[in-house]
Design a protein around this motif. Structure first.
Motif, PDB file in Angstrom:
ATOM      1  N   ARG A 217       1.018  -5.836  -2.349  1.00 32.31           N
ATOM      2  CA  ARG A 217       2.103  -5.067  -1.757  1.00 32.31           C
ATOM      3  C   ARG A 217       3.267  -5.988  -1.460  1.00 32.31           C
ATOM      4  O   ARG A 217       3.097  -7.182  -1.248  1.00 32.31           O
TER       5      ARG A 217
ATOM      6  N   ILE B 298      -6.035   3.124   3.703  1.00 29.23           N
ATOM      7  CA  ILE B 298      -4.772   3.320   4.412  1.00 29.23           C
ATOM      8  C   ILE B 298      -3.667   2.821   3.509  1.00 29.23           C
ATOM      9  O   ILE B 298      -3.764   1.737   2.939  1.00 29.23           O
TER      10      ILE B 298
ATOM     11  N   GLY C 205      -4.222   8.409  14.367  1.00 30.77           N
ATOM     12  CA  GLY C 205      -2.877   7.861  14.455  1.00 30.77           C
ATOM     13  C   GLY C 205      -2.727   6.860  15.588  1.00 30.77           C
ATOM     14  O   GLY C 205      -1.616   6.536  15.973  1.00 30.77           O
TER      15      GLY C 205
ATOM     16  N   HIS D   1       2.128  -4.431  10.645  1.00 28.67           N
ATOM     17  CA  HIS D   1       1.353  -3.377   9.988  1.00 28.67           C
ATOM     18  C   HIS D   1      -0.108  -3.743  10.060  1.00 28.67           C
ATOM     19  O   HIS D   1      -0.478  -4.886   9.805  1.00 28.67           O
ATOM     20  N   LEU D   2      -0.898  -2.757  10.390  1.00 29.28           N
ATOM     21  CA  LEU D   2      -2.340  -2.954  10.419  1.00 29.28           C
ATOM     22  C   LEU D   2      -2.900  -2.304   9.165  1.00 29.28           C
ATOM     23  O   LEU D   2      -2.762  -1.103   8.968  1.00 29.28           O
ATOM     24  N   LEU D   3      -3.507  -3.109   8.306  1.00 30.82           N
ATOM     25  CA  LEU D   3      -4.075  -2.549   7.080  1.00 30.82           C
ATOM     26  C   LEU D   3      -5.460  -1.982   7.379  1.00 30.82           C
ATOM     27  O   LEU D   3      -6.040  -2.238   8.424  1.00 30.82           O
ATOM     28  N   GLY D   4      -5.976  -1.238   6.420  1.00 27.62           N
ATOM     29  CA  GLY D   4      -7.278  -0.605   6.591  1.00 27.62           C
ATOM     30  C   GLY D   4      -8.389  -1.630   6.726  1.00 27.62           C
ATOM     31  O   GLY D   4      -8.246  -2.798   6.353  1.00 27.62           O
ATOM     32  N   ALA D   5      -9.519  -1.166   7.273  1.00 26.09           N
ATOM     33  CA  ALA D   5     -10.620  -2.086   7.547  1.00 26.09           C
ATOM     34  C   ALA D   5     -11.188  -2.702   6.274  1.00 26.09           C
ATOM     35  O   ALA D   5     -11.649  -3.841   6.278  1.00 26.09           O
ATOM     36  N   ASP D   6     -11.152  -1.960   5.165  1.00 28.69           N
ATOM     37  CA  ASP D   6     -11.688  -2.490   3.904  1.00 28.69           C
ATOM     38  C   ASP D   6     -10.630  -3.228   3.101  1.00 28.69           C
ATOM     39  O   ASP D   6     -10.893  -3.689   2.002  1.00 28.69           O
TER      40      ASP D   6
ATOM     41  N   MET E 114       7.622  -1.002   3.352  1.00 25.48           N
ATOM     42  CA  MET E 114       6.949  -1.379   2.112  1.00 25.48           C
ATOM     43  C   MET E 114       7.862  -1.096   0.933  1.00 25.48           C
ATOM     44  O   MET E 114       8.492  -0.042   0.868  1.00 25.48           O
TER      45      MET E 114
ATOM     46  N   GLU F  79      -2.318   0.388  18.424  1.00 26.74           N
ATOM     47  CA  GLU F  79      -2.665   0.015  17.051  1.00 26.74           C
ATOM     48  C   GLU F  79      -4.126  -0.442  16.975  1.00 26.74           C
ATOM     49  O   GLU F  79      -4.597  -1.208  17.807  1.00 26.74           O
TER      50      GLU F  79
ATOM     51  N   SER G 198       0.014   9.791   9.585  1.00 30.04           N
ATOM     52  CA  SER G 198       0.232   9.451  10.987  1.00 30.04           C
ATOM     53  C   SER G 198       1.666   8.968  11.147  1.00 30.04           C
ATOM     54  O   SER G 198       2.051   7.956  10.577  1.00 30.04           O
TER      55      SER G 198
ATOM     56  N   TRP H  13       6.702  -6.174   1.051  1.00 29.09           N
ATOM     57  CA  TRP H  13       7.335  -5.595   2.233  1.00 29.09           C
ATOM     58  C   TRP H  13       8.715  -6.210   2.390  1.00 29.09           C
ATOM     59  O   TRP H  13       8.914  -7.380   2.114  1.00 29.09           O
TER      60      TRP H  13
END
Lengths: 984, 266
Positions: free
Chosen positions: A109, B129, A858, A79-84, A118, A908, B153, A111
């Motif tokens: 979180r 996200i 996406g 999983h790639l989390l958000g940039a922040d 999640m 991704e 997405s 998983w």
């Protein structure tokens, strides 16, 4: 001309509204490849599950959490989390949940370990910003529920491992308290929170883990203060450094009493060299300090006494502790020795006895070991075996076991900075001969299979045979140049300072090179790679000279640090030479001139606005002098909202006589009012873009002339208020202004304001049009606009009489200083998705129609025909316009699933899309990179100049044979009939 | 590899025609799917200080709401304590992504690619996200009041972005609407508008498709000429026929056999 009209005919012929890019499911992997990466590993946790496949869960600097197969290194899930949402810590709870703490400790979180689903998500708030810690105590139970201990934002939380509910929380609101460690001694119900207050006071809180009750609070002040991190040497002892970095403080807080001991480093190490830092480690009883040259391991022997156990000048990496039994802890140590690394596994309490000592051959191109993670397993003879996961300087991840590299992952490719391409060597006689088909029968059999496949008559086994045959027979992975230009090398520069060459055929790494010039050195503290340029592209000397690329880098994050240039041969990956510059590199301008060895001239602009010419040869200088007055460039200062145009003035007037250095002068500047406009995007045309024709024939036999200039710049500005995120402004106080600026004269050719719109703006410029994507606040949808710019000064040329009388201006030279008569056409459309990147296809001659490549949120890449973004679209096109191929106007752009070039895959963390023309006019090569890599070939107007991969030669052969047979049969018949007629 | 130009153009046309037909059919299949709306949205307000709990959608209220007004544009109010809007307030947005089971299983050779664990929910173009829980619920924490955009997405499905208004004046008041078709959502339940088929479906071999292709039409026309023309000729008046034949003979129209080298012998 005939060929051209033929091409136009083909283009027209192939223009239908059906998606142009479309693929059958069995064609996946035929022309495309997809590689998945994770990035440089920050933290790794081994799953201790007995059953099932062995896994390791990692978090990376690309902000990925992933579960890897320990046997082969494959990704189970990711999983790639958000940039922040930067990951602060990971751990495994209850053996089946992966716990991640992210966003500065505010999001926790969980998983599911087997499939990555999640399970729950908790938001943790607190009174103030602080370091964050995630502890998963194994024995701390709370109503049969395992408890997670999280310290974040100045608050201690106990959280249920099963559903993420907060069981209790405790605030640490003291203003100056800075937490340094959170400790949960195994086997007790206590939690210690230790930290500094006001930088000279040591604070210790003892907390009941059951309910968060504060049991004890002790503090002690140290007049010398603290610096840097603390290292935990036992559950109740920490070691810290004083503010000068020369005295070690051993602080123990046994039973809630603080006692301390001060030991000057010079007592331990005779020749102490400057201030030291503590290397964070969790090995009990041992810690390490590092000065400039030496790394010292120190053992704590009760009562705060310290003893040096080892001193080394080698580069060294230490793992965290791994408890292998009740009271035994092991850790791994890796030391470098020329071309090998030495791995030692030691017990924490016994420095001299090694559990394991191995030497592993290591590729020098991987650099130093940055991180080590250790895991144990039980061998068949019931002894302990150890495996270590190491992270190298080039960001690759390797698993070592029994003195061997079991697997390796090239995760440096997850962080690509820049991409360029290079041709492969020309096929030479005797060097590599193409393999001819074995025999005719085999060949025919293969094609019969293919025919069966196309007619849907093939059995599953046949299908598998076809697939493998296609992959094998295709010559796509050969190491020589091909006729169609499909085979190339993609040269990529990664953040680790490593250069890779990937083969476009199958994506394999042809060579990789860790740039020496990007190594840390005295002169260059933290080198960063910036850009890649094609330095030498031999055409005339293609047989005996290798192409090379120029890597521009600089020594630090700020733009005024000196630059470094290195030149790398793209066939061999050898660094030909490197130059440490005495000036900074702010801008690199590849000039459209090459010298006799086909080295491209580059102009490097430094911080003082001096221009430096490379290569530094007299020949280059003479070429440059000839074109001295024709060189213009621009610079954008986004902070100040200024765009400036520059030209060369004279030789440098400074004290250093350098004939390759030139003074520059400012020609013009466009200043955007800072209170109303802020530059968010600037785009120009690609330097190597080819435009086939300037004329565009429109419906009623009319001709429009595209305004084609290499010196057009698209600038988008937004209201300063609207430069934030979506939803932060109202439509009334936000606007977006788009400009087309000539970069030679600074003339604004076109300006358009979109009220109620805001960024982020993604734009692409090609030929005479620019397409940009932004957010419309009023409709609350994304919009894409197109601006096309046409030259009016040539519009009169369509008059035949003028042509006959020679009064046309077709041959007159174009100067940008003459006022251009241009008209622009524009139109806007809604588009569903957010974008991450935008690009346009490019082909060798520019004849093929264009497609926009949109990198959606996406992480997919969508191909959209440029005809959908044609400002001449109307709701009811006339018959003539329809024939021309104009699509009726709709308010939004269509998303046709079949035109996703990435089909069912995700790239991704998509960051960029690069298109490279193939030699075959119809085809363009597309490379999309992010955390993943994806490559494919696109034919925006279909492959009109070659047969498709699945073309059935057998069908053609059978048809010809059948026709010949039919001819003979009919011939016989007609002969007989004629004979009969003659007898009659 | 490069073939002669004329031939390639023919094959080009051949394939384009097939693809057009296929796009048509898949579009019809997509339209046939209906959308079911069932949902729950709940916005709970929590001040920055002391916000710690994960607000879970109130399923009872939502179920009742869904039963009464399934597809109407309305605002959903969720009970929340009222705070003075002096300090910086932060809200949570909770919602649910629902992918109807069975969607996509009907089509042949199309494996359901988008597992729930690979679905991402993105706020404001990737600013935040988040991922789905096993039951499809998601939440965004600490979102300032204003108008936001939520995108989903998921590989294999097309979701419309959703405009979500988080009101500062009326805490907890949330308005949601699909931006694609401007349809209001009573509750923040996001369902795919349609399934996305990334691959062309290979049509099984059939005589009809072969006949419909330009090559097939050409062959059919030629066959028609070859077999029907003699029939027409037979039906002609014998007088006229003879005249025509004579005319032809006088003009010397070469027969097929005389064109071929062997025909020259006689």
């Amino acid at each position: 001309m005939a060929i051209r009209s033929f091409f136009l005919f083909i283009l027209f012929f192939s223009s239908s509204l059906s998606p142009v890019f479309s693929l059958y499911e069995d064609q996946v992997g035929l022309m495309d490849w997809h590689q998945q990466y994770i990035g440089k590993v920050k933290q790794a946790v081994f799953s201790s599950q007995r059953a099932g496949r062995k896994r390791v869960v990692v978090s990376t600097e690309e902000n990925v959490i992933a579960s890897l197969d320990l046997r082969h290194g494959e990704i189970f899930w990711r999983h790639l989390l958000g940039a922040d949402d930067v990951i602060d810590g990971i751990d495994i709870g209850l053996g089946k949940y992966v716990i991640t703490l992210s966003s500065g400790g505010s999001i926790l979180r969980s998983w599911n370990l087997p499939d990555g689903q999640m399970v729950w998500e908790s938001s943790l708030q607190g009174p103030k910003h602080s370091k964050s810690f995630l502890l998963v105590p194994t024995n701390l139970k709370f109503d049969k529920d395992n408890v997670l201990v999280v310290f974040s934002n100045g608050r201690l939380h106990a959280i249920s491992c099963i559903d993420g509910e907060v069981l209790w929380k405790k605030d640490f609101e003291a203003e100056s308290f800075e937490v340094q460690q959170v400790i949960q001694p195994p086997g007790s119900d206590l939690i210690y929170v230790v930290g500094f207050a006001a930088s000279y006071q040591f604070e210790m809180y003892q907390i009941n883990a059951k309910n968060g009750e504060l049991l004890k609070h002790e503090s002690a002040s140290f007049s010398s203060g603290f610096s840097g991190e603390v290292s935990l040497v036992s559950t109740e002892t920490v070691v810290a450094l004083d503010s000068t970095g020369s005295i070690l403080l051993t602080i123990s807080f046994q039973d809630g009493k603080i006692s301390s001991q001060q030991t000057p480093i010079s007592n331990l190490v005779e020749d102490s060299l400057g201030p030291a830092v503590i290397i964070p480690s969790s090995v009990s009883g041992i810690f390490a300090i590092k000065t400039d040259a030496v790394t010292v391991f120190i053992r704590v022997i009760g009562e705060g006494k310290l003893e040096v156990v080892e001193k080394t000048t080698h580069e060294i990496a230490v793992s965290d502790a791994l408890s292998i039994s009740e009271d035994q802890q092991a850790f791994a140590l890796i030391q470098h020795a020329s071309s090998e690394i030495h791995l030692t596994v030691k017990l924490a309490h016994d420095w001299d006895g090694n559990l394991l000592k191995e030497s592993v051959k290591m590729d020098r191109q991987r650099g130093l070991v940055h991180k080590v993670f250790i895991n144990n397993y039980i061998r068949t003879d019931r002894s302990y075996g150890f495996r270590v996961l190491i992270v190298m300087e080039d960001h690759s991840l390797l698993l070592l076991q029994q003195g061997e590299i079991v697997w390796s992952r090239e995760d440096g490719l997850a962080s690509i900075i820049d991409v360029t391409t290079s041709e492969l060597p020309v096929e030479r006689n005797g060097v590599s001969v193409a393999k001819v088909e074995h025999n005719l029968f085999e060949w025919l059999k293969g094609h019969m299979l293919k025919l069966k496949g196309t007619l849907m008559l093939a059995s599953p086994e046949d299908m598998a045979a076809i697939q493998s045959m296609r992959l094998k027979s295709s010559e796509k992975s050969k190491m020589t140049r091909d006729h169609n230009g499909f085979r190339k090398l993609l040269i990529v520069l990664t953040r680790a300072g490593k250069l890779f060459a990937l083969h476009t055929g199958d994506g394999r790494i042809v060579w990789s090179h860790l740039l020496r010039s990007l190594h840390k050195s005295e002169a260059c503290q933290s080198p960063i790679g910036l850009n890649l340029y094609q330095w030498q592209v031999p055409h005339h000397h293609a047989m005996d000279e290798n192409p090379s690329v120029l890597v521009v880098s600089r020594c630090g994050p700020s733009s005024d640090t000196p630059g470094v240039l290195s030149f790398v041969d793209t066939y061999t990956g050898k660094e030909l030479s490197s130059l440490s510059l005495d000036h900074a590199v702010v801008q690199v301008i590849p000039l459209p001139y090459t010298d006799s060895t086909e080295q491209r001239l580059h102009l490097l602009i430094n911080a003082d606005k001096h221009a430096h010419l490379y290569p530094k040869t007299s020949e280059a200088l003479s070429i440059f002098k000839r074109e001295f007055l024709n060189i213009y460039w621009y610079s954008v200062e986004d902070q100040n909202g200024i765009i400036k145009g520059h030209a060369l003035k004279c030789k440098c007037t400074g004290e250093v006589a350098d004939e390759f250095c030139f003074d520059t002068r400012d020609l013009w500047s466009v200043v955007f009012p800072s209170e109303s406009e802020k530059i968010v995007a600037t785009v120009t045309r690609k330097l190597n873009e080819v435009v086939h024709t300037q004329a565009k024939v429109v419906a009623d036999q009319d001709v429009m002339y595209k305004y084609i200039s290499r010196n057009l710049l698209f600038v988008a500005t937004v209201a300063p208020k609207g430069s934030g995120e979506i939803g932060s402004v109202t439509p009334e106080e936000s606007w977006l202004v788009a400009y087309l600026i000539d970069t030679v004269t600074g003339r604004i050719l076109h300006r358009v304001t979109h009220h109620g719109s805001q960024g982020p703006v993604h734009a692409v410029f090609s030929e005479n049009w620019v397409v940009y994507h932004y957010f419309n606040l009023r409709a609350h949808r994304y919009e894409m606009s197109v601006i096309e710019i046409y030259d009016q000064s040539r519009a009169d040329n369509i008059d035949v009489w003028k042509l006959v009388l020679g009064k046309h201006n077709l041959t007159s030279p174009i100067s940008l200083f003459s006022r251009p008569e241009v008209i622009t056409k524009s139109q806007s459309y809604f588009f569903t998705h957010s974008l991450k990147a935008i690009a346009v296809t490019s082909t060798a001659k520019g004849i093929t129609s264009k497609q926009l490549l949109l990198g959606t949120i996406g992480d997919q890449v969508l191909a959209l025909d440029k005809r959908f973004l044609d400002p001449r679209r109307t709701v009811n096109p006339t018959q003539a316009e329809k024939e021309e191929g104009i699509i009726p106007l709709t308010d939004s752009l269509p998303i046709i699933p079949q035109s996703y070039v990435t089909h069912a895959l995700r790239v991704e963390g998509l960051r960029g899309i690069i298109t490279v023309p193939a030699k075959l006019e119809s085809t363009t090569l597309v490379f999309a990179h992010g955390v993943d890599l994806f490559f494919t070939q696109l034919a925006p107007s279909r492959t009109y100049d070659s047969l498709t991969e699945d073309f059935s030669y057998a069908l053609l052969l059978i048809t010809i044979v059948a026709l010949v047979a039919a001819i003979f049969v009919t011939w016989r018949l007609s002969e007989r009939k004629e004979l009969q007629e003659k007898w009659r | 590899m490069a073939f002669s130009c004329k031939n390639s153009s023919k094959f080009n046309g051949f394939s384009s025609c097939i693809k057009m037909v296929m796009v048509g059919t898949s579009a019809i299949m997509m339209q046939q799917r209906t959308l079911a709306m069932e949902a729950s949205l709940c916005v709970k307000k929590s001040k920055k200080k002391g916000a710690d709990s994960v607000t879970r959608p109130n399923s009872q209220i939502s179920a009742a709401m869904a039963a009464v007004t399934p597809l109407l544009l309305l605002l959903l109010l969720s009970s929340a304590p009222s705070f003075s809007s002096g300090s910086r307030n932060a809200y949570n947005i909770n919602g649910r992504v629902k992918i109807p089971q069975g969607l996509g299983l009907g089509t042949k050779g199309y494996a359901l690619p988008g597992r729930m664990s690979n679905v991402k929910v993105l706020l404001n173009g990737g600013q935040n996200i988040t991922f789905l829980r096993p039951d499809g619920y998601f939440s965004f924490h600490n979102i300032p009041a204003g108008t936001h955009l939520i995108e989903v997405s998921a590989i294999g499905y097309f979701f419309s972005p959703v405009r979500v208004d988080v009101s500062a004046r009326n805490p907890g008041k949330v308005q949601a609407a699909l931006t694609e078709n401007r349809k209001g959502l009573s509750e923040l339940v996001l369902e795919p508008l349609r399934e996305e088929q990334y691959y062309e479906i290979r049509e099984p071999f059939s005589i009809m498709s072969l006949l419909k292709s330009p090559m097939g039409l050409m062959v059919g026309f030629m066959l028609a000429v070859a077999f029907l023309m003699p029939k027409l000729v037979e039906n002609m008046d014998p007088e006229e026929m003879r005249r025509a034949q004579e005319e032809m003979r006088s003009q010397g129209v070469p027969s097929l056999s005389s064109l071929l080298p062997g025909g020259a012998r006689n």
